[in-house]
Design a protein around this motif. Structure first.
Motif, PDB file in Angstrom:
ATOM      1  N   LYS A 450       0.739  -1.329  -0.006  1.00 26.52           N
ATOM      2  CA  LYS A 450      -0.150  -0.273  -0.089  1.00 26.52           C
ATOM      3  C   LYS A 450       0.753   1.347   0.024  1.00 26.52           C
ATOM      4  CE  LYS A 450      -4.018  -1.993   2.251  1.00 26.52           C
ATOM      5  NZ  LYS A 450      -4.755  -1.893   3.571  1.00 26.52           N
ATOM      6  N   ARG A 451       1.982   1.115   0.647  1.00 25.35           N
ATOM      7  CA  ARG A 451       2.884   2.370   0.701  1.00 25.35           C
ATOM      8  C   ARG A 451       4.343   2.048   0.657  1.00 25.35           C
ATOM      9  NH1 ARG A 451       2.162   6.553   5.790  1.00 25.35           N
ATOM     10  NH2 ARG A 451       2.741   4.566   6.814  1.00 25.35           N
ATOM     11  N   SER A 452       4.993   2.667  -0.163  1.00 25.77           N
ATOM     12  CA  SER A 452       6.497   2.395   0.003  1.00 25.77           C
ATOM     13  C   SER A 452       7.270   3.847   0.187  1.00 25.77           C
ATOM     14  CB  SER A 452       7.054   1.903  -1.387  1.00 25.77           C
ATOM     15  OG  SER A 452       6.774   3.191  -2.704  1.00 25.77           O
ATOM     16  N   GLU A 453       6.470   4.764   0.509  1.00 21.75           N
ATOM     17  CA  GLU A 453       7.176   5.973   0.787  1.00 21.75           C
ATOM     18  C   GLU A 453       6.173   7.021   1.374  1.00 21.75           C
ATOM     19  OE1 GLU A 453      10.393   8.493  -1.244  1.00 21.75           O
ATOM     20  OE2 GLU A 453       8.669   8.541  -2.422  1.00 21.75           O
ATOM     21  N   ALA A 454       6.577   7.793   2.368  1.00 18.11           N
ATOM     22  CA  ALA A 454       5.458   8.656   3.037  1.00 18.11           C
ATOM     23  C   ALA A 454       5.730  10.014   2.801  1.00 18.11           C
ATOM     24  CB  ALA A 454       5.795   8.748   4.593  1.00 18.11           C
ATOM     25  N   VAL A 455       4.812  10.976   2.833  1.00 20.67           N
ATOM     26  CA  VAL A 455       4.982  12.164   2.200  1.00 20.67           C
ATOM     27  C   VAL A 455       4.500  13.093   3.688  1.00 20.67           C
ATOM     28  CG1 VAL A 455       3.695  14.181   0.590  1.00 20.67           C
ATOM     29  CG2 VAL A 455       4.249  11.700  -0.049  1.00 20.67           C
ATOM     30  N   VAL A 456       5.517  14.224   3.384  1.00 23.78           N
ATOM     31  CA  VAL A 456       5.233  15.249   4.730  1.00 23.78           C
ATOM     32  C   VAL A 456       5.024  16.514   4.136  1.00 23.78           C
ATOM     33  CG1 VAL A 456       7.937  15.369   4.875  1.00 23.78           C
ATOM     34  CG2 VAL A 456       6.394  15.763   6.909  1.00 23.78           C
ATOM     35  N   LEU A 457       4.160  17.426   4.824  1.00 23.94           N
ATOM     36  CA  LEU A 457       4.381  18.647   4.580  1.00 23.94           C
ATOM     37  C   LEU A 457       5.150  19.272   5.665  1.00 23.94           C
ATOM     38  CD1 LEU A 457       2.940  21.571   3.441  1.00 23.94           C
ATOM     39  CD2 LEU A 457       1.339  21.260   5.531  1.00 23.94           C
ATOM     40  N   ILE A 485      -2.147   7.299  -0.917  1.00 27.48           N
ATOM     41  CA  ILE A 485      -0.792   7.801  -1.639  1.00 27.48           C
ATOM     42  C   ILE A 485       0.206   6.576  -1.409  1.00 27.48           C
ATOM     43  CG2 ILE A 485       1.010   9.371  -1.631  1.00 27.48           C
ATOM     44  CD1 ILE A 485      -0.795  11.480  -0.233  1.00 27.48           C
ATOM     45  N   ARG A 486       0.596   6.204  -2.501  1.00 27.14           N
ATOM     46  CA  ARG A 486       1.827   4.945  -2.416  1.00 27.14           C
ATOM     47  C   ARG A 486       3.073   5.617  -2.347  1.00 27.14           C
ATOM     48  NH1 ARG A 486       3.250   0.015  -3.070  1.00 27.14           N
ATOM     49  NH2 ARG A 486       5.247  -0.384  -4.098  1.00 27.14           N
ATOM     50  N   ASP A 487       3.463   6.826  -2.850  1.00 32.37           N
ATOM     51  CA  ASP A 487       4.885   7.355  -2.650  1.00 32.37           C
ATOM     52  C   ASP A 487       4.625   8.768  -3.350  1.00 32.37           C
ATOM     53  OD1 ASP A 487       4.995   7.105  -5.533  1.00 32.37           O
ATOM     54  OD2 ASP A 487       5.770   5.354  -5.673  1.00 32.37           O
ATOM     55  N   PHE A 488       5.773   9.459  -3.138  1.00 35.41           N
ATOM     56  CA  PHE A 488       5.837  10.953  -3.406  1.00 35.41           C
ATOM     57  C   PHE A 488       5.367  10.972  -4.998  1.00 35.41           C
ATOM     58  CE2 PHE A 488       7.469  15.265  -4.145  1.00 35.41           C
ATOM     59  CZ  PHE A 488       7.092  15.564  -3.339  1.00 35.41           C
ATOM     60  N   LYS A 489       6.131  10.188  -5.742  1.00 34.04           N
ATOM     61  CA  LYS A 489       5.646  10.428  -7.283  1.00 34.04           C
ATOM     62  C   LYS A 489       4.199  10.109  -7.427  1.00 34.04           C
ATOM     63  CE  LYS A 489       8.706   8.647  -9.948  1.00 34.04           C
ATOM     64  NZ  LYS A 489       9.352   8.147 -11.000  1.00 34.04           N
ATOM     65  N   ASP A 490       3.629   9.331  -6.704  1.00 33.30           N
ATOM     66  CA  ASP A 490       2.090   9.087  -6.777  1.00 33.30           C
ATOM     67  C   ASP A 490       1.312  10.480  -6.268  1.00 33.30           C
ATOM     68  OD1 ASP A 490      -0.483   7.859  -7.101  1.00 33.30           O
ATOM     69  OD2 ASP A 490      -0.274   7.116  -5.118  1.00 33.30           O
ATOM     70  N   THR A 627       3.585   8.669 -17.469  1.00 28.37           N
ATOM     71  CA  THR A 627       4.368   7.864 -16.607  1.00 28.37           C
ATOM     72  C   THR A 627       3.530   7.174 -15.620  1.00 28.37           C
ATOM     73  OG1 THR A 627       6.398   9.205 -17.177  1.00 28.37           O
ATOM     74  CG2 THR A 627       6.551   7.283 -15.359  1.00 28.37           C
ATOM     75  N   PRO A 628       3.178   5.907 -15.374  1.00 25.35           N
ATOM     76  CA  PRO A 628       2.613   5.285 -14.300  1.00 25.35           C
ATOM     77  C   PRO A 628       3.117   5.539 -13.014  1.00 25.35           C
ATOM     78  CG  PRO A 628       3.716   3.507 -15.514  1.00 25.35           C
ATOM     79  CD  PRO A 628       3.926   4.811 -16.231  1.00 25.35           C
ATOM     80  N   PRO A 629       2.561   5.499 -11.971  1.00 25.85           N
ATOM     81  CA  PRO A 629       3.028   5.540 -10.632  1.00 25.85           C
ATOM     82  C   PRO A 629       4.198   4.526 -10.359  1.00 25.85           C
ATOM     83  CG  PRO A 629       0.705   5.565 -10.350  1.00 25.85           C
ATOM     84  CD  PRO A 629       1.139   5.574 -11.835  1.00 25.85           C
ATOM     85  N   ALA A 630       5.207   5.144  -9.655  1.00 25.90           N
ATOM     86  CA  ALA A 630       6.492   4.154  -9.437  1.00 25.90           C
ATOM     87  C   ALA A 630       6.094   3.144  -8.369  1.00 25.90           C
ATOM     88  CB  ALA A 630       7.732   4.965  -9.163  1.00 25.90           C
ATOM     89  N   ALA A 631       6.917   2.018  -8.662  1.00 22.62           N
ATOM     90  CA  ALA A 631       6.457   0.977  -7.647  1.00 22.62           C
ATOM     91  C   ALA A 631       7.345   1.024  -6.601  1.00 22.62           C
ATOM     92  CB  ALA A 631       6.682  -0.160  -8.361  1.00 22.62           C
TER      93      ALA A 631
END
Length: 636
Positions: A450-457, A485-490, A627-631
């Protein structure tokens, strides 16, 4: 003793030398043999010194008593009149560097600074130094001891986890006549060492002397990686980093930076780590250190030992966490007791006896394996003994949701409506003014489907359109318009492709930030100008936004291959921190540690001038990236 010191000081103030025999005559000190007055360091009372200390040159009793006294002015000769340190000094170099660094939480700002470190020649024109000396470098020069000429150099390999880098002079004949230094073994306690380098306070080579005082795993300052380190009581100052630590004419370590503000205590990277890196790069890339996939806790508590049925002669550690999709997943269970690692008995406190009477954390034996190798554990499960073998299939950082510090590239960021977003990594955490509990907890989590990277404000650039959010910072963004959200690119692509009037961002506790999409697009250029921001996104995201359409134009047969790349695709991301090399040749180890002719590498300098302001920070929906969302997450 105090009386002896006062009398000695009095004679020195008068410019007179005082001898041991004179002290003996006035009954303040027993007679001392001439050989005893030449000892480098007064030997401790314990008779278990691993290696006898090498006698120092004749000097005053005051100089002989200091184990960190500089040796650069001493003249030591062998019976034939030569200096035994001459060959060592010839292979020590000063590394001049210009580094281009970014402000982590304001990554559109950068700065260049000059610095220097030390290094050692390991084969022809190849130099070993610290990674923190060579990281973020845009210009490198090498200057050998006793020479004024500098040779321009480049990075061949860099291991940030190990804080080691291999440089190469662009002139292939620069140091072909220099005898490379030879690697020795891990030193023993109380073994005498000499530290060579170019610390601050002068331009000439400095040599200090001391003994090994501690061997254990430490968190390296550069990235926080926990690896074996050796503490010495020789002076290691700024500029010494990367210089060789010598014992019995061989390299036993490389000086590194210390996180402790103490006197006469320094740390070095020992040869087991150096050899690991040299073996690692044989395949032309730096892989790092593997991870077996589980965590274990100590079992010194008597009640815990009784519960799990451990006898007085049984020791081990209790497995309390197994990472999904790791080598241990499906083979190791929570509640297992690890009793051996690679045939070494694991003590209740998690240490292993690696030499008689000397213990080190058991994970050292994991560090000594290369990626692709197997490691063997003996475990107790429900009282039954089992032996399991786990493959170290990929670097440990791949199992971390929060990636380690990154180097040699601009931090990834995206500004929308004056709100600054970044992927969460160790650089961001280190830069925050306090770490919220929720963010700190993520450092123990691993990526999942579900998530490979966290996004922070990270911060807000105050403006009228983001009123009431000005105080918000360090917020973990979990959803965009109700979608996870899966990762920052997503995350970036969800905002880019949105065509709704309002973009709603949510945290884990459903705290919301609502952005008027059209208003944010309209006001963004003014906000950027007001705060001196030259671009609303990092260069890697600019490359995504400017990527060419799938249908590429036909290329004439006479045109060179480079013509197939549209001009818009040229601002590619900076060189990743884990691979500063473009197809280098394999490296040979040990006596000649590194191959002499690795293939050329590309280390493009970071831009020194501000980038132009992007007038349209958000792409219209009809031209959203294909480009699709990165894995996976962005490589640190």
């Amino acid at each position: 003793m105090r009386q002896t010191t006062l009398i000695t000081s009095t004679f020195l103030c008068l410019g007179l030398a005082i001898s041991p025999s004179l002290l003996a005559e006035i009954s303040l000190n027993p007679p001392v043999s001439p050989s005893a007055t030449q000892a480098v360091t007064p030997a401790p009372a314990a008779p278990d010194t691993a290696t006898p200390e090498t006698p120092a040159p004749a000097a005053s009793s005051v100089e002989a008593s200091s184990n960190t006294a500089p040796l650069e002015d001493e003249v030591i000769t062998t019976p034939d009149g030569s200096d035994p340190r001459a060959k060592i000094k010839d292979a020590v170099v000063k590394v001049h560097v210009v580094q281009h660094t970014y402000d982590t939480l304001s990554p559109w700002n950068s700065d260049s600074q000059k610095g220097s470190g030390s290094g050692l020649i390991i084969d022809d024109n190849l130099i070993l130094t610290n990674a923190h000396v060579a990281s973020d470098a845009t210009f490198l020069e090498i200057q050998r001891h006793s020479e004024t000429k500098r040779y321009e150099a480049e990075v061949v390999y860099i291991s940030h986890e190990s804080d080691l880098a291999i440089l190469r002079t662009k002139d292939a004949t620069a140091y072909k006549d220099v005898t490379p230094l030879e690697l020795g073994d891990l030193p023993k306690m109380q073994q005498s060492v000499e530290v060579y380098g170019f610390p601050i306070g002068g331009n000439t080579l400095s040599v200090t002397r001391g003994v090994v005082s501690r061997i254990e795993k430490q968190n390296y300052v550069h990235t926080g990686e926990n690896l074996i380190a050796v503490q010495v009581d020789a002076a290691i100052n700024f500029g010494n980093s990367g210089g060789p630590v010598i014992s019995d004419g061989k390299v036993v370590g490389v000086a590194m930076q210390s996180g402790f503000l103490t006197e006469n205590i320094g740390y070095m990277i020992p040869t087991p780590i150096i050899r690991h890196v040299l073996a690692d790069v044989k395949d032309g890339k730096v892989d790092g250190y593997g991870f077996h996939g589980f965590l274990a806790q100590s079992m010194e508590n008597p009640a815990m030992r009784r519960k799990y049925g451990l006898g007085d002669n049984q020791t081990g550690m209790l497995v309390h966490k197994v990472y999904k999709n790791s080598p241990a997943d499906g083979k190791v269970q929570i509640g297992d007791i690890m009793t051996e690692i690679d045939g070494h008995k694991v003590e209740n406190n998690g240490t292993v006896e690696f030499r008689p009477g000397e213990f080190i954390d058991h994970t050292h034996y994991i560090d000594m394996h290369q990626i692709g190798e197997n490691i063997t554990f003996k475990i107790l499960r429900n009282g039954q003994e089992q032996v399991i073998s786990l493959p170290l299939d990929k670097p440990g950082k791949e199992y971390l949701l929060v990636k380690p510090n990154q180097y040699d590239k601009q931090p990834t960021y995206f500004i929308f409506g004056g709100l600054v977003f970044m992927p969460l990594n160790q650089d961001v955490i280190d830069s925050l003014d306090g770490t919220p509990a929720r963010i700190g907890a993520l450092t123990y989590e691993s990526p999942d489907e579900k998530r490979s990277e966290a996004v922070v404000l990270t911060k807000v650039l105050p403006a009228d359109i983001n009123k009431d959010y000005h105080h918000d910072r360090s917020l973990l963004i979990e959803k965009v318009n109700g979608e996870s959200i899966r990762d920052f690119k997503d995350f970036y692509q969800k905002i880019q492709s949105s065509n709704v009037d309002y973009i709603t961002l949510e945290t884990s506790d459903h705290y919301q930030l609502v952005i008027d999409r059209k208003e944010a697009i309209e006001r963004q250029p003014k906000i950027l100008t007001q705060y001196g921001v030259n671009a609303d996104r990092s260069k890697d995201l600019q490359a995504i936004a400017q990527a060419p359409a799938p249908a590429a134009p036909a290329v004439s047969e006479a045109a060179p291959p480079a013509a197939a790349v549209p001009p818009a695709a040229t601002p590619a991301p900076a060189v990743p921190a884990t691979a500063v090399v473009v197809q280098p040749a394999p490296v040979a180890v040990p006596t000649t540690p590194v191959a002499t002719t690795p293939a050329p590498i590309a280390v493009p300098p970071q831009p020194m001038m501000p980038q132009p302001v992007i007038p349209q920070p958000v792409l219209p929906p009809q031209v959203a990236p294909q480009t699709p969302p990165a894995a996976g997450s962005t490589q640190p």
